[in-house]
Every structure is written in structure tokens, then in C-alpha cells.
Design a protein around this motif. Structure first.
Motif, mmCIF file in Angstrom:
data_model
loop_
_atom_site.group_PDB
_atom_site.id
_atom_site.type_symbol
_atom_site.label_atom_id
_atom_site.label_comp_id
_atom_site.label_asym_id
_atom_site.label_seq_id
_atom_site.Cartn_x
_atom_site.Cartn_y
_atom_site.Cartn_z
ATOM 1 N N HIS A 352 -1.926 4.580 -10.866
ATOM 2 C CA HIS A 352 -2.708 4.615 -12.478
ATOM 3 C C HIS A 352 -2.858 5.953 -13.169
ATOM 4 C CE1 HIS A 352 -3.064 0.285 -12.556
ATOM 5 N NE2 HIS A 352 -3.320 0.221 -11.028
ATOM 6 N N ASP A 353 -3.115 6.930 -12.297
ATOM 7 C CA ASP A 353 -3.461 8.227 -12.919
ATOM 8 C C ASP A 353 -2.208 9.175 -12.839
ATOM 9 O OD1 ASP A 353 -5.986 7.269 -12.897
ATOM 10 O OD2 ASP A 353 -6.869 8.115 -11.313
ATOM 11 N N ALA A 354 -1.520 8.950 -12.066
ATOM 12 C CA ALA A 354 -0.204 10.188 -12.243
ATOM 13 C C ALA A 354 1.003 9.374 -12.363
ATOM 14 C CB ALA A 354 -0.043 10.725 -10.775
ATOM 15 N N GLY A 355 0.933 7.847 -12.296
ATOM 16 C CA GLY A 355 2.336 7.437 -12.373
ATOM 17 C C GLY A 355 3.386 7.660 -11.280
ATOM 18 N N VAL A 356 2.946 7.690 -10.240
ATOM 19 C CA VAL A 356 3.548 7.561 -8.949
ATOM 20 C C VAL A 356 3.128 6.484 -7.799
ATOM 21 C CG1 VAL A 356 4.118 9.522 -6.913
ATOM 22 C CG2 VAL A 356 3.654 10.260 -9.133
ATOM 23 N N VAL A 357 4.158 5.907 -7.293
ATOM 24 C CA VAL A 357 4.029 4.777 -6.563
ATOM 25 C C VAL A 357 4.396 5.012 -5.076
ATOM 26 C CG1 VAL A 357 4.531 2.457 -6.164
ATOM 27 C CG2 VAL A 357 4.835 3.371 -8.580
ATOM 28 N N MET A 358 3.094 5.071 -4.248
ATOM 29 C CA MET A 358 3.593 4.900 -2.711
ATOM 30 C C MET A 358 2.847 3.650 -2.153
ATOM 31 S SD MET A 358 2.625 8.997 -1.882
ATOM 32 C CE MET A 358 3.437 10.380 -2.866
ATOM 33 N N VAL A 359 3.237 3.708 -1.064
ATOM 34 C CA VAL A 359 2.761 2.404 -0.122
ATOM 35 C C VAL A 359 1.550 2.642 0.661
ATOM 36 C CG1 VAL A 359 3.621 0.528 1.157
ATOM 37 C CG2 VAL A 359 5.087 1.304 -0.393
ATOM 38 N N PRO A 360 0.590 1.885 0.723
ATOM 39 C CA PRO A 360 -0.567 2.111 1.284
ATOM 40 C C PRO A 360 -0.173 1.516 2.731
ATOM 41 C CG PRO A 360 -0.936 0.178 -0.062
ATOM 42 C CD PRO A 360 0.108 1.134 -0.473
ATOM 43 N N GLY A 361 -0.928 2.027 4.010
ATOM 44 C CA GLY A 361 -0.528 1.828 5.225
ATOM 45 C C GLY A 361 -0.645 0.361 5.610
ATOM 46 N N MET A 362 -1.239 -0.473 4.830
ATOM 47 C CA MET A 362 -1.945 -1.918 5.285
ATOM 48 C C MET A 362 -0.755 -2.862 5.389
ATOM 49 S SD MET A 362 -3.034 -3.750 1.875
ATOM 50 C CE MET A 362 -4.314 -2.507 1.224
ATOM 51 N N ASP A 363 0.508 -2.574 5.099
ATOM 52 C CA ASP A 363 1.631 -3.487 5.352
ATOM 53 C C ASP A 363 2.231 -3.418 6.647
ATOM 54 O OD1 ASP A 363 2.157 -5.373 3.073
ATOM 55 O OD2 ASP A 363 3.247 -3.587 1.962
ATOM 56 N N PHE A 364 1.924 -2.451 7.344
ATOM 57 C CA PHE A 364 2.666 -1.910 8.424
ATOM 58 C C PHE A 364 2.022 -1.985 9.640
ATOM 59 C CE2 PHE A 364 3.993 0.783 4.817
ATOM 60 C CZ PHE A 364 5.088 0.161 4.648
ATOM 61 N N GLY A 365 0.845 -2.670 9.716
ATOM 62 C CA GLY A 365 -0.060 -2.960 11.086
ATOM 63 C C GLY A 365 -1.603 -2.755 10.958
ATOM 64 N N THR A 366 -2.167 -2.778 11.776
ATOM 65 C CA THR A 366 -3.744 -2.737 12.132
ATOM 66 C C THR A 366 -4.054 -1.333 12.703
ATOM 67 O OG1 THR A 366 -3.993 -3.816 13.980
ATOM 68 C CG2 THR A 366 -4.089 -5.075 11.923
ATOM 69 N N ALA A 367 -3.247 -0.433 13.049
ATOM 70 C CA ALA A 367 -3.799 0.748 13.674
ATOM 71 C C ALA A 367 -3.742 1.848 12.478
ATOM 72 C CB ALA A 367 -2.560 1.412 14.721
ATOM 73 N N ALA A 368 -4.884 2.181 12.232
ATOM 74 C CA ALA A 368 -5.256 3.246 11.176
ATOM 75 C C ALA A 368 -4.572 3.171 9.935
ATOM 76 C CB ALA A 368 -5.064 4.401 11.903
ATOM 77 N N PRO A 369 -4.525 1.933 9.362
ATOM 78 C CA PRO A 369 -3.700 1.794 8.053
ATOM 79 C C PRO A 369 -4.108 2.361 6.937
ATOM 80 C CG PRO A 369 -4.743 -0.360 8.656
ATOM 81 C CD PRO A 369 -4.924 0.519 9.810
#
Length: 397
Positions: A352-369
Motif C-alpha cells: 500500500h505504501d510502496a506499490g511492491v508485492v511480496m508474499v508473507p510467510g504464513m502460506d508456507f507453514g507454521t515454523a516462524a512464518p
């Protein structure tokens, strides 16, 4: 006409067991911003910005002109199976009988076939955490139980033979690996992969290795698990290295004794993979086309070599250098932003503030997402440079 309340429609329990794909929610947010006129740089979806080369398009057009669009064998056309077997010989020095190759409607169909064939209700399947989210969901769809093994930087975010030996139980059926991996871009070292296969084999289990990013290896020649024995099942795809994401075409290499079982399942679940995609994919293995792919692989390496130090200069940590695919699993704990250390909040702020999309770790498991974001560099080099400049401004760097 009688209307029946949707509340009376009972869904299968497996639907609730499959988590949403959160990256798609990020993409929806990005699309809303783009419709409102914002310029958004996508470093999220695992889709190459390259599309199918001209020889592949020409082969597809030729197949259309011939009207060669009928059903194929459930295991694929013989010419494509032969071409893939030839590719293993040329690229990896491995002799694979083409009768072991099963053409599928993408790697997703391949993994679904593998889980349907091998996993019974309540069977446990070991896999690393983090890993591609759909892998565990394929196991769940087969009524099995994915056992997510926390795998950090010390393990290159990969399962180890020691993990397999330690966690194997009477209910364990096998392991599901990916090398190189989504989301981390890391490969399993050849010696370690051999140890895993031998450990599983000694227990009578199965080893499935997702190799869809194998052609995109940068620091050493790729090693296929096909070389480790004909009891190993490998999954591959035309989506990533071959730049055919929307064509939905992949393949399996399966043990000779299981080909008929996989064929029976494929006949019933899919009929066959797209005839058009199969005819087009034959052109992937022509020398001129392979030369194009290798140039594109080098371009991905150039992007990796730019984006990793750039991320580190922004305050991210990259605890393991990715050696393949087109992802970086970046630690955001010390990013100089109010949302640093919370990957979901940080991803939203970057969007929202820079117009850059990355993916948070929550999709990939439960170890320190919440500590990690997945960064995709499958976008044009100038756009990566622009993304870094935007984030530099956002973080005050």
C-alpha cells in the motif's frame, strides 16, 4: 423452481482442512490498487515474465492447423514421452525408459495422482516447513496427514535424513520433497538427498521429489533424484523452466511397476493432458529452443545476484543463498520499519505504501512464518531495480 438454502448443502470435511491460499488475497489487493491507477511491481507470484518461445508457439499453431486436438493416451503422446526421456539423457546423463514417464495436466495433477496412488486415510507424509502450501493440501485431499517438520537455515530450509529417521513412525508412509524449493529457492545437497532416499527405502516408504525448478539451477549442475533408483517418483513441469505456466502441462517419472496404476487413475481423473499443450511442448526440446531457455536461466541468475544484496542493503537478512528457482526467503525481523518482524503487516505496508508485492510467510507453514517474506524475482530486471528504490524510500535507507 424450488430454491434450496445453501446452508443445507453439506461440504466434505476435507474442504475445511485445506487453508486458503493467502498469496491470492494479496493479489486481489494489488489488483484493486492497479484498477485505481496505482503502478504495482509484482514480486509475489511464481510466474516467469518470459512466455513460451516462438518455436513452441509455432508448434502449437501447426497442431491447430492440422486439427490434431483429439484425446491422447492418459499417459501422454509417445513422441513427448520419448523427448522427455531424451532430455534426461542429454541434460543429466540419466537413462530413463520413456514407458516410466506419465504426462499430466501440470505438476499439480502429477502431485495429486501421486498422493491418490500412494496415500491412504491417516497415512502420514513427512515434508519440510516451510514448503509450497499445495503440497500438504494434496496429502489432505487424499485423506492423509502431512507432518510438517520445522526446517530452518541450518538445514537450508529442507528436510534431512536425520529428520526422517527421527520422525518415522508406524503411520509414516513416505516423504514429499522439493528441490529446488518454493518458497526458499534452496536445493537439497546431492549426498543428503541420497541419504534421505536410502533412509525411506529401508523403511519401505515412498519418496516423491518435486523437481519443477530443477532447470533453474545456478551454482552447480542440477542433480535429478531419478538417478537414485527407479523406486523414486519425481515430478516435473513445463511451467517454470519452459515458461509455459498457463498451458498446464507436466510429467511424472514413476517406478515401472506403478505405471499401470497411475495410468488407471489418470484415465479416471483427467482423461489426458491437453493435446495442444503436448504437441507444442515437443518444440521445447529442439536445440534452438533449449538455447533460448539457457539464456533465460542466466538472466534469472543475474536477477538473483542483484536482488539478494539489494534486500540485505534494505535491512532484510538472507540466511541461505538461494541456488535455484526464482525466490528468496528473506528474514524481515530487523527491517527498519514499524512492521519489521511481522511479515504480514510488512507485506501490506510494502504493497500500500510502496506499490511492491511480496508474499508473507504464513502460506508456507507454521515454523516462524511471521519472520519471513518470499520474494519472487521472476520479473524484469528494471522493475526489480525500481522496487528496490521504492523500498529504500519507504524504509529510509
Amino acid at each position: 423452481m424450488t430454491r434450496v438454502s445453501e446452508s443445507l448443502m453439506r461440504l466434505a470435511a476435507r474442504v475445511d482442512a485445506i487453508a486458503p491460499f493467502h498469496v491470492m488475497e494479496m493479489m486481489k489487493e494489488a489488483a484493486l490498487l492497479e484498477r485505481a491507477g496505482r503502478d504495482v511491481i509484482h514480486m509475489s507470484i511464481g510466474q516467469p515474465d518470459f512466455t513460451a518461445p516462438q518455436p513452441v508457439l509455432d508448434a502449437a499453431a501447426d497442431a491447430l492447423r492440422r486439427g490434431d486436438m483429439h484425446y491422447t493416451s492418459a499417459v501422454g503422446i509417445d513422441a513427448l514421452r520419448d523427448a522427455i526421456a531424451g532430455h534426461y539423457a542429454h541434460a543429466y546423463g540419466i537413462d530413463v525408459d520413456s514407458s516410466r514417464i506419465v504426462i499430466t495436466a501440470g505438476a499439480s495433477a502429477a502431485l495429486l495422482l501421486a498422493c491418490t496412488a500412494l496415500v491412504d486415510r491417516d497415512d502420514e507424509v513427512l515434508m519440510p516447513d516451510p514448503c509450497y502450501p499445495c503440497n500438504r493440501h494434496f496429502v489432505i485431499a487424499a485423506e492423509g496427514k502431512p507432518v510438517m517438520v520445522p526446517s530452518g537455515p541450518a538445514e537450508r530450509f529442507q528436510l534431512t535424513a536425520d529428520d526422517v529417521e527421527r520422525l518415522w513412525s508406524a503411520r509414516t508412509r513416505g516423504v514429499l520433497l522439493a528441490s529446488p524449493s518454493n518458497p526458499t529457492g534452496t536445493s537439497i545437497a546431492p549426498d543428503e538427498l541420497k541419504r534421505i532416499v536410502e533412509t525411506v527405502r529401508a523403511r519401505g516408504g515412498f519418496t516423491v521429489v518435486d523437481e519443477i525448478y530443477q532447470g533453474l539451477s545456478y551454482d552447480a549442475p542440477p542433480v535429478s533424484a531419478v538417478s537414485l533408483g527407479d523406486d523414486v517418483i519425481t515430478v516435473n513441469s513445463f511451467s517454470k523452466y519452459f515458461n509455459m505456466t498457463g498451458w498446464r502441462l507436466g510429467w511424472l517419472v514413476v517406478p515401472p511397476s506403478l505405471v499401470s496404476a497411475f495410468e488407471k487413475l489418470a484415465q479416471n481423473l483427467f482423461i489426458c493432458a491437453s493435446a495442444l499443450a503436448q504437441r507444442a511442448a515437443l518444440a521445447c526440446f529442439e536445440p534452438a529452443t533449449l538455447a533460448i531457455y539457457d539464456l533465460r536461466r542466466l538472466e534469472f541468475k543475474r536477477r538473483r545476484d542483484f536482488i539478494v544484496p539489494a534486500l540485505e542493503s534494505l535491512g532484510f537478512a538472507v540466511p541461505v543463498m538461494p541456488d535455484g528457482a526464482f525466490y528468496v526467503y528473506a528474514d524481515c525481523l530487523n527491517v527498519p520499519h514499524a512492521a519489521g518482524g511481522d511479515s504480514t503487516a510488512l507485506a501490506n505496508a510494502m504493497l500500500h505504501d510502496a506499490g511492491v508485492v511480496m508474499v508473507p510467510g504464513m502460506d508456507f507453514g507454521t515454523a516462524a512464518p511471521h519472520q519471513y517474506v518470499r520474494v519472487s524475482y521472476a520479473t524484469a530486471y528494471p522493475r526489480l531495480e525500481e522496487a528496490v528504490q521504492r523500498l529504500r524510500k519507504l524504509f529510509g535507507r
